[in-house]
Every structure is written in structure tokens, then in C-alpha cells.
Design a protein around this motif. Sequence first.
Motif, PDB file in Angstrom:
ATOM      1  N   SER A  35      -7.971   1.143  -5.159  1.00 32.63           N
ATOM      2  CA  SER A  35      -8.553   1.827  -3.995  1.00 32.63           C
ATOM      3  C   SER A  35      -7.576   2.786  -3.319  1.00 32.63           C
ATOM      4  O   SER A  35      -7.990   3.764  -2.717  1.00 32.63           O
ATOM      5  CB  SER A  35      -9.045   0.805  -2.972  1.00 32.63           C
ATOM      6  N   GLY A  36      -6.281   2.474  -3.382  1.00 34.26           N
ATOM      7  CA  GLY A  36      -5.294   3.298  -2.701  1.00 34.26           C
ATOM      8  C   GLY A  36      -5.288   3.115  -1.198  1.00 34.26           C
ATOM      9  O   GLY A  36      -4.604   3.852  -0.485  1.00 34.26           O
ATOM     10  N   VAL A  37      -6.029   2.129  -0.701  1.00 33.88           N
ATOM     11  CA  VAL A  37      -6.136   1.866   0.735  1.00 33.88           C
ATOM     12  C   VAL A  37      -5.111   0.792   1.126  1.00 33.88           C
ATOM     13  O   VAL A  37      -5.039  -0.262   0.492  1.00 33.88           O
ATOM     14  CB  VAL A  37      -7.570   1.388   1.087  1.00 33.88           C
ATOM     15  N   PRO A  38      -4.307   1.046   2.187  1.00 36.33           N
ATOM     16  CA  PRO A  38      -3.305   0.072   2.609  1.00 36.33           C
ATOM     17  C   PRO A  38      -3.919  -1.282   2.985  1.00 36.33           C
ATOM     18  O   PRO A  38      -5.094  -1.374   3.337  1.00 36.33           O
ATOM     19  CB  PRO A  38      -2.659   0.714   3.833  1.00 36.33           C
ATOM     20  N   ILE A  39      -3.100  -2.301   2.930  1.00 37.07           N
ATOM     21  CA  ILE A  39      -3.480  -3.663   3.294  1.00 37.07           C
ATOM     22  C   ILE A  39      -3.238  -3.862   4.791  1.00 37.07           C
ATOM     23  O   ILE A  39      -2.198  -3.446   5.315  1.00 37.07           O
ATOM     24  CB  ILE A  39      -2.632  -4.686   2.485  1.00 37.07           C
ATOM     25  N   ASN A  40      -4.159  -4.523   5.463  1.00 41.06           N
ATOM     26  CA  ASN A  40      -3.994  -4.875   6.865  1.00 41.06           C
ATOM     27  C   ASN A  40      -3.532  -6.330   6.932  1.00 41.06           C
ATOM     28  O   ASN A  40      -4.318  -7.246   6.654  1.00 41.06           O
ATOM     29  CB  ASN A  40      -5.318  -4.689   7.617  1.00 41.06           C
ATOM     30  N   HIS A  41      -2.258  -6.529   7.244  1.00 48.93           N
ATOM     31  CA  HIS A  41      -1.680  -7.876   7.317  1.00 48.93           C
ATOM     32  C   HIS A  41      -0.502  -7.824   8.283  1.00 48.93           C
ATOM     33  O   HIS A  41       0.315  -6.895   8.213  1.00 48.93           O
ATOM     34  CB  HIS A  41      -1.210  -8.322   5.924  1.00 48.93           C
ATOM     35  N   PRO A  42      -0.369  -8.806   9.167  1.00 51.83           N
ATOM     36  CA  PRO A  42       0.697  -8.763  10.177  1.00 51.83           C
ATOM     37  C   PRO A  42       2.118  -8.825   9.627  1.00 51.83           C
ATOM     38  O   PRO A  42       3.052  -8.438  10.319  1.00 51.83           O
ATOM     39  CB  PRO A  42       0.404  -9.962  11.086  1.00 51.83           C
ATOM     40  N   ARG A  43       2.298  -9.285   8.392  1.00 48.87           N
ATOM     41  CA  ARG A  43       3.650  -9.396   7.834  1.00 48.87           C
ATOM     42  C   ARG A  43       4.026  -8.287   6.855  1.00 48.87           C
ATOM     43  O   ARG A  43       5.071  -8.366   6.201  1.00 48.87           O
ATOM     44  CB  ARG A  43       3.826 -10.763   7.187  1.00 48.87           C
ATOM     45  N   ILE A  44       3.223  -7.247   6.752  1.00 50.31           N
ATOM     46  CA  ILE A  44       3.545  -6.126   5.845  1.00 50.31           C
ATOM     47  C   ILE A  44       4.955  -5.615   6.113  1.00 50.31           C
ATOM     48  O   ILE A  44       5.742  -5.413   5.191  1.00 50.31           O
ATOM     49  CB  ILE A  44       2.510  -4.987   5.991  1.00 50.31           C
TER      50      ILE A  44
END
Length: 107
Positions: free
Chosen positions: A74-83
Amino acid sequence: MTLRFEPGDLVHHRLYGYRGVVVSHDPYCMAGETWYQSNKTQPVKEQPWYHVLVHDSGGLSTYVAQSNLEPDESGVPINHPRIGCYFAAFKDGRYILNDHHSGSCSI
């Protein structure tokens, strides 16, 4: 077995449909027998296993066998608090590792 994914790669779980980003890997399942027996799918232990930050999960990370993962194109970033604990940037559809990982952000 050859590693299919590296830290920073976006992945998609074949069975459960979630997206995530690989933060590390093991050459085979390093989890204890109790954890393994509680795993619903119980994939083969003798394959690479990955620590994955799960997208939009509120902070969930998971341990996944290579056979259950496919590339997330997808090329879409991940939404995660520890990125930010593991990665410095998102470029060309993948994350770039930090020079160091924060001890307060262990998996």
C-alpha cells in the motif's frame, strides 16, 4: 529458510488481515511452549518469526510466523505509538531504522 522481510518492511497478515511493520526477526519461533500452544494458528516453528507493530491497534505488537505474512504494497505509513522508538523516517514505502532503539520501547 530465507528471511522474506527485514526491519522496516510493511507486512499484511494473510489470515487476520491486519497491517504492520517489522521491527525485528528470529530465525525460528523463540516463544515458549505455553505461548505457542495458545496460538490459534500454530504455524511451523522452524521458519523465521517476526516482531510486528500492528497498525491502528492502540499499541499492540505481535509475533508472527513468516508463512502468515505477505508484503503490504500500500505504501501507507503505519499508525502506532512506538514507531519513533525504532524508526527515523518513512521513505519509499518502508521505514528507516533509527541508529539506536529506546529501551523504554521494547517489544
